[in-house]
Motif scaffolding. Structure first.
Motif, PDB file in Angstrom:
ATOM      1  N   GLY A 226       0.809  -1.214   0.000  1.00  0.00           N
ATOM      2  CA  GLY A 226       0.000   0.000   0.000  1.00  0.00           C
ATOM      3  C   GLY A 226       0.842   1.264   0.000  1.00  0.00           C
ATOM      4  O   GLY A 226       0.517   2.248  -0.671  1.00  0.00           O
ATOM      5  N   VAL A 227       1.931   1.223   0.740  1.00  0.00           N
ATOM      6  CA  VAL A 227       2.819   2.392   0.798  1.00  0.00           C
ATOM      7  C   VAL A 227       3.480   2.642  -0.551  1.00  0.00           C
ATOM      8  O   VAL A 227       3.606   3.789  -1.000  1.00  0.00           O
ATOM      9  N   ARG A 228       3.910   1.569  -1.204  1.00  0.00           N
ATOM     10  CA  ARG A 228       4.550   1.724  -2.507  1.00  0.00           C
ATOM     11  C   ARG A 228       3.577   2.234  -3.557  1.00  0.00           C
ATOM     12  O   ARG A 228       3.935   3.017  -4.430  1.00  0.00           O
ATOM     13  N   ALA A 229       2.319   1.773  -3.458  1.00  0.00           N
ATOM     14  CA  ALA A 229       1.309   2.201  -4.432  1.00  0.00           C
ATOM     15  C   ALA A 229       0.983   3.672  -4.274  1.00  0.00           C
ATOM     16  O   ALA A 229       0.837   4.410  -5.263  1.00  0.00           O
ATOM     17  N   SER A 230       0.876   4.134  -3.016  1.00  0.00           N
ATOM     18  CA  SER A 230       0.548   5.544  -2.767  1.00  0.00           C
ATOM     19  C   SER A 230       1.134   5.932  -1.412  1.00  0.00           C
ATOM     20  O   SER A 230       0.492   5.718  -0.380  1.00  0.00           O
TER      21      SER A 230
END
Length: 425
Positions: free
Chosen positions: A52-56
């Motif tokens: 989730g962090v990498r996506a946004s």
């Protein structure tokens, strides 16, 4: 319209990722933070956090510690190990209140620790503080990035300018080398011209004593043939022949000394003798200079100079020629030598009573090719040669000139000790 504007303002407060396996906790936190204008994303599983962090990437993470599959400490360690998420601030929020748990949280990389049950105002205050710090960090990183870009830009400009300067320097150096080559060729040509002039004058000077020798020898020959030689007469005439022969020898010796390269800048020479030999060389020219009187004031005892006699002689000739040209209606030229004991140097002065040198061009007279003479009557290298000669011996030259009163060139030669045999080797 107002409601839309308020919603837009709220959305600008920042984005928060909430990680908690308890749906009730997630719902409460999400509602509270959304009501304060934050964009909230809830996650219930620690394994899903990194994706989730990498996506946004969020502006901040609220992280629970007690979760079944991966606890908050491990989630934090993994996020801090990832270059893309290591700078995101993480606030632990947990019911665990032991000091060991807090230390463990900070060691894993957390920036703050909130104990459950929590107060909304406290949570908001801490979130605002760390998001502000994160925004400042981003601004600093952006500024550093801009500075780095600008520094790289300046470095490129410096490289380009350096290349341009190197090219310009190479061009300038080539021009200097070409100019020096031209100067050397012109000095060589001028030296040949001077040598031709000296040779012509010496030929004229030698003609008279040779005529005397030939005439007297023929007279003596007739007396001997007639069988009536007069011893006193013969002795008198032989004395005249002897004096004229030595006169020719002295002139030839001076000429040979002038044209022959000494081979060393460190040979000892008596400056007074060099001056006398130089005057002997140009005696014919001195005799034909209308109304020009040459006076010598040579200090009797001066130290020897270690120098190339030819260069000193040439420098003196250049100064004498300049002095003569400065006195079209005649005048006096004084050659003076002085030993300045306190400074341990020998002074050579050439003084004339000519037209003088205007103040505005005095700083230019030693420049190559600078001349005040009409075209074809001077190369503009005579005084350049004098300057180069005095600099060769670490001396100095001074000019004193008053218009319509005359000019004095003072050459200072430092007295150098003889080089030891070991240093010569």
């Amino acid at each position: 319209m107002t409601a839309d504007k308020d919603h837009q303002t709220q959305a600008n407060e920042g984005s928060i990722l909430i990680v908690d396996d308890n749906p009730s906790n997630l719902r409460v936190l999400s509602q509270m933070l959304s009501g304060r204008g934050y964009s909230v994303r809830p996650v219930t599983d620690g394994y899903l956090v990194q994706a989730g962090v990498r996506a946004s990437p969020p502006d901040l993470i609220l992280l629970d510690i007690s979760m079944p599959d991966m606890d908050g400490f491990e989630v934090c360690r993994r996020l801090k190990a990832d270059e893309e998420s290591r700078d995101i601030p993480i606030i632990f929020i947990s019911a665990m209140s032991e000091i060991e748990d807090k230390i463990k949280a900070f060691t894993a990389g957390g920036v703050d620790y909130i104990t459950k049950p929590f107060q909304l105002d406290e949570v908001i205050a801490r979130i605002e503080t760390h998001i502000s710090l994160r925004n400042l960090q981003k601004q600093l990183e952006a500024a550093n990035h801009e500075l780095t870009d600008y520094r790289n830009y300046l470095e490129e400009i410096v490289k380009e300018r350096t290349k341009e300067l190197e090219k310009a320097n190479q061009k300038l150096q080539q021009e200097i080398n070409d100019r020096k080559l031209i100067e050397a060729k012109m000095l060589s040509s001028q030296r040949l011209v001077d040598l031709g002039t000296l040779a012509a004058g010496i030929t004229h000077d030698m003609k008279s004593p040779l005529q005397v020798i030939v005439g007297i020898s023929e007279s003596l020959k007739k007396q001997i043939e007639n069988g009536s030689p007069d011893k006193e007469y013969i002795a008198e005439k032989l004395d005249i022949i002897n004096r004229n022969g030595w006169r020719i020898e002295a002139v030839m010796r001076s000429l040979l000394s002038y044209v022959r390269y000494s081979g060393s800048e460190n040979e000892p020479h008596d400056l007074n003798s060099l001056i006398k030999e130089t005057l002997l060389l140009i005696e014919h020219q001195l005799n034909i200079w209308a109304n020009v009187e040459v006076i010598t004031e040579l200090e009797e005892y001066i130290p020897v100079l270690r120098c190339d006699r030819t260069k000193i002689s040439q420098a003196l000739i250049n100064l004498l020629m300049n002095a003569r040209d400065a006195m079209p209606s005649g005048g006096k030229i004084t050659i003076r030598t002085i030993f300045q004991k306190a400074e341990n140097r020998v002074l050579l002065q050439v003084e004339d009573t000519g037209v003088g040198i205007p103040q505005e061009i005095q700083s230019k007279i030693f420049d190559s090719f600078f001349t005040t003479k009409p075209v074809g009557q001077g190369t503009g290298l005579g005084l350049t040669n004098v300057m180069e000669t005095i600099q060769l011996y670490q001396g100095k030259i001074e000019l004193s000139s008053v218009v319509n009163h005359g000019t004095t060139f003072s050459l200072y030669f430092p007295v150098k000790p003889a080089a030891s045999k070991s240093s010569e080797k």
